[in-house]
Design a protein around this motif. Sequence first.
Motif, PDB file in Angstrom:
ATOM      1  N   ALA A 123       0.861  -1.180   0.000  1.00  0.00           N
ATOM      2  CA  ALA A 123       0.000   0.000   0.000  1.00  0.00           C
ATOM      3  C   ALA A 123       0.895   1.227   0.000  1.00  0.00           C
ATOM      4  O   ALA A 123       2.028   1.190   0.504  1.00  0.00           O
ATOM      5  N   GLU A 124       0.403   2.299  -0.588  1.00  0.00           N
ATOM      6  CA  GLU A 124       1.175   3.532  -0.649  1.00  0.00           C
ATOM      7  C   GLU A 124       0.242   4.724  -0.555  1.00  0.00           C
ATOM      8  O   GLU A 124      -0.901   4.676  -1.023  1.00  0.00           O
ATOM      9  N   GLY A 125       0.709   5.776   0.095  1.00  0.00           N
ATOM     10  CA  GLY A 125      -0.088   6.987   0.230  1.00  0.00           C
ATOM     11  C   GLY A 125       0.773   8.210   0.027  1.00  0.00           C
ATOM     12  O   GLY A 125       1.947   8.231   0.424  1.00  0.00           O
ATOM     13  N   GLY A 126       0.209   9.228  -0.616  1.00  0.00           N
ATOM     14  CA  GLY A 126       0.989  10.438  -0.848  1.00  0.00           C
ATOM     15  C   GLY A 126       0.301  11.398  -1.800  1.00  0.00           C
ATOM     16  O   GLY A 126      -0.896  11.312  -2.065  1.00  0.00           O
ATOM     17  N   TRP A 127       1.088  12.304  -2.309  1.00  0.00           N
ATOM     18  CA  TRP A 127       0.656  13.325  -3.250  1.00  0.00           C
ATOM     19  C   TRP A 127       1.432  13.123  -4.542  1.00  0.00           C
ATOM     20  O   TRP A 127       2.653  13.181  -4.528  1.00  0.00           O
ATOM     21  N   LEU A 128       0.856  12.775  -5.627  1.00  0.00           N
ATOM     22  CA  LEU A 128      -0.551  12.857  -5.926  1.00  0.00           C
ATOM     23  C   LEU A 128      -1.267  11.507  -5.760  1.00  0.00           C
ATOM     24  O   LEU A 128      -2.455  11.469  -5.498  1.00  0.00           O
ATOM     25  N   ARG A 129      -0.577  10.402  -5.977  1.00  0.00           N
ATOM     26  CA  ARG A 129      -1.265   9.115  -6.058  1.00  0.00           C
ATOM     27  C   ARG A 129      -1.103   8.290  -4.783  1.00  0.00           C
ATOM     28  O   ARG A 129      -0.035   8.288  -4.165  1.00  0.00           O
ATOM     29  N   SER A 130      -2.169   7.572  -4.440  1.00  0.00           N
ATOM     30  CA  SER A 130      -2.154   6.574  -3.376  1.00  0.00           C
ATOM     31  C   SER A 130      -2.775   5.302  -3.937  1.00  0.00           C
ATOM     32  O   SER A 130      -3.603   5.360  -4.854  1.00  0.00           O
ATOM     33  N   GLY A 131      -2.407   4.137  -3.391  1.00  0.00           N
ATOM     34  CA  GLY A 131      -2.955   2.923  -3.972  1.00  0.00           C
ATOM     35  C   GLY A 131      -2.615   1.680  -3.179  1.00  0.00           C
ATOM     36  O   GLY A 131      -1.946   1.727  -2.139  1.00  0.00           O
ATOM     37  N   VAL A 132      -3.089   0.549  -3.688  1.00  0.00           N
ATOM     38  CA  VAL A 132      -2.831  -0.772  -3.108  1.00  0.00           C
ATOM     39  C   VAL A 132      -2.548  -1.736  -4.251  1.00  0.00           C
ATOM     40  O   VAL A 132      -2.901  -1.480  -5.408  1.00  0.00           O
ATOM     41  N   GLY A 133      -1.919  -2.871  -3.922  1.00  0.00           N
ATOM     42  CA  GLY A 133      -1.653  -3.850  -4.964  1.00  0.00           C
ATOM     43  C   GLY A 133      -1.083  -5.129  -4.404  1.00  0.00           C
ATOM     44  O   GLY A 133      -0.830  -5.262  -3.202  1.00  0.00           O
ATOM     45  N   VAL A 134      -0.869  -6.086  -5.298  1.00  0.00           N
ATOM     46  CA  VAL A 134      -0.300  -7.376  -4.935  1.00  0.00           C
ATOM     47  C   VAL A 134       0.624  -7.850  -6.053  1.00  0.00           C
ATOM     48  O   VAL A 134       0.361  -7.609  -7.238  1.00  0.00           O
ATOM     49  N   GLY A 135       1.718  -8.477  -5.675  1.00  0.00           N
ATOM     50  CA  GLY A 135       2.619  -9.120  -6.619  1.00  0.00           C
ATOM     51  C   GLY A 135       2.725 -10.599  -6.298  1.00  0.00           C
ATOM     52  O   GLY A 135       2.717 -10.980  -5.120  1.00  0.00           O
ATOM     53  N   ILE A 136       2.822 -11.435  -7.327  1.00  0.00           N
ATOM     54  CA  ILE A 136       2.916 -12.879  -7.157  1.00  0.00           C
ATOM     55  C   ILE A 136       4.075 -13.389  -8.002  1.00  0.00           C
ATOM     56  O   ILE A 136       4.161 -13.086  -9.202  1.00  0.00           O
ATOM     57  N   GLY A 137       4.970 -14.155  -7.393  1.00  0.00           N
ATOM     58  CA  GLY A 137       6.116 -14.687  -8.110  1.00  0.00           C
ATOM     59  C   GLY A 137       5.729 -15.778  -9.093  1.00  0.00           C
ATOM     60  O   GLY A 137       5.026 -16.719  -8.732  1.00  0.00           O
ATOM     61  N   LEU A 138       6.189 -15.644 -10.341  1.00  0.00           N
ATOM     62  CA  LEU A 138       5.892 -16.614 -11.380  1.00  0.00           C
ATOM     63  C   LEU A 138       7.072 -17.527 -11.706  1.00  0.00           C
ATOM     64  O   LEU A 138       6.897 -18.546 -12.362  1.00  0.00           O
ATOM     65  N   GLY A 139       8.265 -17.157 -11.268  1.00  0.00           N
ATOM     66  CA  GLY A 139       9.459 -17.923 -11.601  1.00  0.00           C
ATOM     67  C   GLY A 139      10.199 -17.329 -12.775  1.00  0.00           C
ATOM     68  O   GLY A 139       9.670 -16.494 -13.519  1.00  0.00           O
ATOM     69  N   ALA A 140      11.458 -17.737 -12.953  1.00  0.00           N
ATOM     70  CA  ALA A 140      12.315 -17.277 -14.054  1.00  0.00           C
ATOM     71  C   ALA A 140      12.474 -15.761 -14.060  1.00  0.00           C
ATOM     72  O   ALA A 140      12.666 -15.160 -15.120  1.00  0.00           O
ATOM     73  N   GLY A 141      12.384 -15.122 -12.902  1.00  0.00           N
ATOM     74  CA  GLY A 141      12.563 -13.684 -12.812  1.00  0.00           C
ATOM     75  C   GLY A 141      11.323 -12.862 -13.061  1.00  0.00           C
ATOM     76  O   GLY A 141      11.391 -11.631 -13.015  1.00  0.00           O
TER      77      GLY A 141
END
Length: 206
Positions: A48-66
């Motif tokens: 999660a991130e908050g600030g000026w101008l943008r704030s947001g949420v997200g998720v990352g998932i490892g797929l392998g091979a970088g």
Amino acid sequence: MRLLPALLLLLTAGTASAAPFDEDFELEEAPASLAFGPLRPGHALLFAEGGWLRSGVGVGIGLGAGFDLLVRADTFLLEGTGGQSAAYGGVRLSPFELEPFRFTATIEAGEVFIGGRGPNDDVFSLRTEVLAGVDLLRDWRLYGRGLLRYLAAAVDTSTRWTTDGELGAGLERSFGRWIVGAEVGTWLQPRQDGLVQWRLRVGHAF
């Protein structure tokens, strides 16, 4: 009959010596990062991130091979509903043999929703981002970031593409599975002066 006790003794010694090795291996894994991948295959990072101008949420998932899968959403939270909101999904490539240097390239596609326009006036967007940095004292990372965004706006029966971008620099630190960071930068738009941006970030690796 003396052979069996000897074999048992060897197996016990081998098991005892293998345990510290496994622990050391876990300790040698690179700390989780908000800015850089790759994530371990099948493992996730919530942020999660908050600030000026943008704030947001997200998720990352490892797929392998970088490669990592990224899904996220952001909005002009501190500015209210008069700004932009967006949702994106894409992939991130992070070579892991560059230590102590780090590099990440991301490509995403999504929709941008402009405040003050009708509910159906969303804009398709493509987003490319590159980050380069260096590990400092293992748990600290300093990086620079460049982003280019393409926006498709329907005009009669044709499609007109416009672009904007961002330049920024950030610093983050890992605390085990937790990561915190801060970033400052500029939002670059055609025929307009750059707008200063900042954001605070936090994430947790699973």
